[in-house]
Write a protein that holds these residues in place. Structure first.
Motif, short mmCIF file in Angstrom:
data_model
loop_
_atom_site.label_atom_id
_atom_site.label_comp_id
_atom_site.label_asym_id
_atom_site.label_seq_id
_atom_site.Cartn_x
_atom_site.Cartn_y
_atom_site.Cartn_z
N PRO A 124 74.95 36.09 2.82
CA PRO A 124 75.17 37.30 1.66
C PRO A 124 76.43 37.80 1.44
O PRO A 124 76.69 38.71 0.34
N LYS A 125 77.53 37.50 2.37
CA LYS A 125 78.88 38.12 2.16
C LYS A 125 79.28 37.14 1.22
O LYS A 125 80.52 37.51 0.37
N VAL A 126 78.95 36.10 0.97
CA VAL A 126 79.57 35.03 -0.03
C VAL A 126 78.90 34.79 -1.34
O VAL A 126 79.56 34.53 -2.33
N ALA A 127 77.88 34.88 -1.32
CA ALA A 127 76.82 34.36 -2.66
C ALA A 127 75.51 34.90 -2.35
O ALA A 127 75.09 35.64 -1.52
N THR A 128 74.65 34.43 -3.47
CA THR A 128 73.38 35.17 -3.38
C THR A 128 72.05 34.07 -3.58
O THR A 128 72.39 32.83 -3.92
N ILE A 129 70.95 34.56 -3.48
CA ILE A 129 69.67 33.62 -3.65
C ILE A 129 69.75 33.42 -5.18
O ILE A 129 69.96 34.31 -6.02
N GLY A 130 69.31 31.93 -5.53
CA GLY A 130 69.15 31.56 -6.83
C GLY A 130 70.59 30.94 -7.25
O GLY A 130 70.47 29.86 -8.04
N SER A 131 71.50 31.46 -6.60
CA SER A 131 72.83 30.61 -7.02
C SER A 131 73.03 29.10 -6.47
O SER A 131 72.22 28.58 -5.58
N VAL A 132 73.90 28.50 -7.37
CA VAL A 132 74.02 27.00 -6.94
C VAL A 132 75.36 26.70 -6.63
O VAL A 132 76.14 26.87 -7.25
N ALA A 133 75.65 26.31 -5.54
CA ALA A 133 76.77 26.11 -4.67
C ALA A 133 77.26 24.85 -4.71
O ALA A 133 76.42 23.63 -3.99
N LEU A 134 78.38 24.38 -4.92
CA LEU A 134 79.14 22.94 -4.60
C LEU A 134 80.07 23.19 -3.46
O LEU A 134 81.07 23.91 -3.71
N ALA A 135 79.95 22.07 -2.77
CA ALA A 135 80.79 22.30 -1.46
C ALA A 135 81.91 21.25 -1.49
O ALA A 135 81.81 20.23 -2.04
N ARG A 136 82.85 21.73 -0.97
CA ARG A 136 84.11 20.57 -0.46
C ARG A 136 83.95 20.48 0.85
O ARG A 136 84.33 19.10 1.22
N TYR A 137 83.45 21.17 1.73
CA TYR A 137 83.49 20.86 3.18
C TYR A 137 81.91 20.84 3.72
O TYR A 137 81.34 21.67 3.46
N ALA A 138 81.51 19.88 4.58
CA ALA A 138 80.09 20.27 5.36
C ALA A 138 80.65 20.40 6.64
O ALA A 138 81.22 19.44 7.14
N VAL A 139 80.19 21.29 7.27
CA VAL A 139 80.59 21.49 8.76
C VAL A 139 79.24 21.71 9.94
O VAL A 139 78.29 22.04 9.38
N GLN A 140 79.46 20.69 10.70
CA GLN A 140 78.08 20.39 11.58
C GLN A 140 78.01 21.65 12.58
O GLN A 140 78.58 21.46 13.73
N VAL A 141 77.54 22.79 12.23
CA VAL A 141 77.73 24.08 13.27
C VAL A 141 76.97 24.00 14.52
O VAL A 141 77.07 24.53 15.50
N GLY A 142 75.83 23.04 14.31
CA GLY A 142 75.11 22.85 15.46
C GLY A 142 75.36 22.18 16.52
O GLY A 142 74.95 21.94 17.74
N ASN A 251 82.07 31.87 12.42
CA ASN A 251 83.40 31.66 12.97
C ASN A 251 83.54 30.02 13.24
O ASN A 251 84.86 29.67 13.09
N ILE A 252 82.46 29.34 13.65
CA ILE A 252 82.59 27.97 14.02
C ILE A 252 83.13 27.28 12.71
O ILE A 252 83.64 26.14 13.04
N THR A 253 82.56 27.57 11.46
CA THR A 253 82.92 26.88 10.35
C THR A 253 84.51 27.05 10.08
O THR A 253 85.21 26.10 9.85
N LYS A 254 84.91 28.18 10.43
CA LYS A 254 86.63 28.34 10.15
C LYS A 254 87.21 27.47 11.38
O LYS A 254 88.17 26.94 10.80
N LEU A 255 86.61 27.68 12.69
CA LEU A 255 87.33 27.01 13.69
C LEU A 255 87.54 25.61 13.30
O LEU A 255 88.31 24.96 13.50
N PHE A 256 86.04 24.95 13.06
CA PHE A 256 86.08 23.41 13.18
C PHE A 256 87.10 22.99 12.10
O PHE A 256 87.44 21.73 12.01
N SER A 257 87.15 23.78 10.77
CA SER A 257 87.99 23.22 9.86
C SER A 257 89.12 23.82 9.52
O SER A 257 89.97 23.61 8.38
N ASN A 258 89.72 24.19 10.71
CA ASN A 258 91.01 24.73 10.88
C ASN A 258 91.22 25.86 9.60
O ASN A 258 92.37 25.87 9.10
N GLY A 259 90.37 26.80 9.57
CA GLY A 259 90.29 27.71 8.54
C GLY A 259 90.42 27.48 7.03
O GLY A 259 90.18 28.47 6.34
#
Ligand SMILES: *[C@@H]1O[C@H](CO)[C@@H](O)[C@H](O)[C@H]1NC(C)=O
Ligand SMILES: *[C@@H]1O[C@H](CO)[C@@H](O)[C@H](O)[C@H]1NC(C)=O
Ligand SMILES: *[C@@H]1O[C@H](CO)[C@@H](O)[C@H](O)[C@H]1NC(C)=O
Ligand SMILES: *[C@@H]1O[C@H](CO)[C@@H](O)[C@H](O)[C@H]1NC(C)=O
Ligand SMILES: *[C@@H]1O[C@H](CO)[C@@H](O)[C@H](O)[C@H]1NC(C)=O
Length: 381
Positions: A124-142, A251-259
């Motif tokens: 919820p800090k970045v987008a909202t429900i119903g919105s359609v997001a196009l990603a540049r990075y996919a991060v395997q946080v698990g 935090n992990i998304t930032k860490l894995f992708s070097n920010g």
């Protein structure tokens, strides 16, 4: 007709029919779809049926051995230019289905655009429900160590910490290769320009609005109507909910992708799909610069203030229907943009200016994240 002419005619007809027979058996041109829509489960698949833009139910179903037993056929338009694969849910199903498609030899996928079209959780800090997001990075946080929160040392902020490390916040030491993928930014911007024209037409409901309004403390964006946005995606087989896991994966998304990556949508397949496509690209069977990662937000990854993580996970999801509808409303503009702009633009591809590929540098180039190319900047041998 004399004997000579008749036998000449006969052999011409024979030659023609036998060459026809071989060409329809062995050498018939394979279907070479311009776009393959990748969905993960039935509701995501169904929004592409009975639509005005194109018809996937026109009877051109292709059975592909090894794809999901629940969705054993790839559906294509009559012309064969647009197809749909439903992978099944979770990382294993996604990787297995995409691999089966690539190595089936049933399609020529070398100039195909792959568009992931699925629903997702959202930060919820970045987008909202119903919105359609196009990603540049996919991060395997698990992809981390984990110990149960009730057993963590008192100075750990979360039970998740990167493999090979001793505590949260340290850069992973044991890297598997699927931690981060980056796709073609120029293509993402082109897809964004096409899809963004859908903003005024995106579906929204009063129930969705009421749900969003509960999140006002996370910032102003979350309460606004749905829109097509640019932000990244996080993958885990585990379907998580809560402030603390949400924060840990930010935090992990930032860490894995070097920010570089922003933790925005959350889902269970995209890193797996990207890894299968990346392998296909190393085998020269697909073009990794032709991938679009689209996720629409159906629910929040954490509760609003005053609600529990469990209630958020198990409660109503008023964003579900709008998110499904918006996959089609925004995504169809990308698909038809590609097919209509094929000769002029998309057939030749959109050249990336950014690094594309995995954390190992398998496709060549120097990743802007991770410890550096394993292959000295060259493609993996
Ligand atoms: C192709 O598959 C779709 C979806 O499962 C189905 O509706 C349609 O009838 C199938 N067409 C044929 C010719 O089997
Ligand atoms: C937690 O405390 C232990 C023991 O004092 C220390 O070795 C470790 O570095 C601390 N970890 C973090 C993440 O602060
Ligand atoms: C969104 O879709 C729902 C369900 O089909 C419909 O009732 C509603 O009118 C739509 N809203 C908008 C703004 O299109
Ligand atoms: C995220 O990282 C910051 C900085 O290291 C830390 O203070 C915070 O507790 C972390 N959040 C979670 C939920 O782990
Ligand atoms: C990413 O961060 C890690 C840990 O700080 C560092 O070792 C690595 O060199 C960085 N990679 C890039 C491409 O900046």
């Amino acid at each position: 007709m004399n004997w000579f002419l008749r036998s000449l005619l006969c052999s011409l007809i024979l030659a023609a029919s036998s060459s026809h027979a071989t060409s329809s058996k062995g050498e018939a041109p394979k279907p070479a779809p311009k776009v393959i829509i990748i969905n993960m489960f039935t509701p995501e698949a169904q929004v592409w049926y009975n639509i005005p833009e194109f018809n996937l139910l026109s009877g051109n179903n292709i059975t592909v051995p090894g794809i999901s037993p629940l969705f054993p056929q790839v559906l294509c338009t009559k012309a064969g230019d647009i197809c749909q694969l439903v992978t099944g849910e979770g990382e294993i199903n996604a990787a297995s289905s995409i691999s089966a498609l690539i190595y089936s030899s049933l399609f020529d996928l070398t100039s195909t655009y792959f568009m992931i079209a699925g629903i997702a959780g959202v930060n919820p800090k970045v987008a909202t429900i119903g919105s359609v997001a196009l990603a540049r990075y996919a991060v395997q946080v698990g992809l981390q160590f984990e110990i149960d929160a009730r057993e963590i040392p008192s100075n750990f902020s979360t039970g998740y910490f990167p493999q090979g490390t001793t505590a949260p916040g340290q850069f992973p030491v044991d890297i598997y290769g699927t931690e981060v993928f980056e796709v073609n930014e120029n293509l993402r911007q082109a897809a964004f320009a096409l899809a963004k024209t859908a903003d005024p037409h995106l579906n929204d409901t009063a129930d969705s609005q009421a749900n969003r309004d509960q999140y006002a403390s996370f910032g102003e964006t979350v309460t606004r109507p749905p829109a097509v946005v640019l932000c990244d995606t996080a993958t885990s087989d585990t379907f998580w909910s809560g402030d603390l896991l949400g924060g840990a994966f930010e935090n992990i998304t930032k860490l894995f992708s070097n920010g570089s990556a922003t933790y925005c949508t959350t889902q269970q397949e995209d890193s797996a799909t990207l890894n299968a496509l990346m392998r296909g690209a190393t085998a020269k069977l697909v073009d990794f610069s032709r991938i679009i990662m689209m996720r629409s937000a159906s629910d929040f990854d954490r509760p609003p203030v005053g609600e529990t993580a469990l209630a958020n996970l198990l409660g109503e999801t008023p964003g579900f229907v709008p998110s499904l509808l918006n996959l089609h409303i925004a995504g169809a503009r990308i698909v038809t943009g590609i097919t209509e702009g094929w000769e002029l633009i998309f057939k030749h591809g959109i050249k990336p200016d950014n690094y594309i590929g995995d954390i190992f540098g398998s496709l060549g180039g120097e990743p802007d994240f991770g410890p550096g190319s394993l292959f000295g900047g060259k493609p993996a041998p």
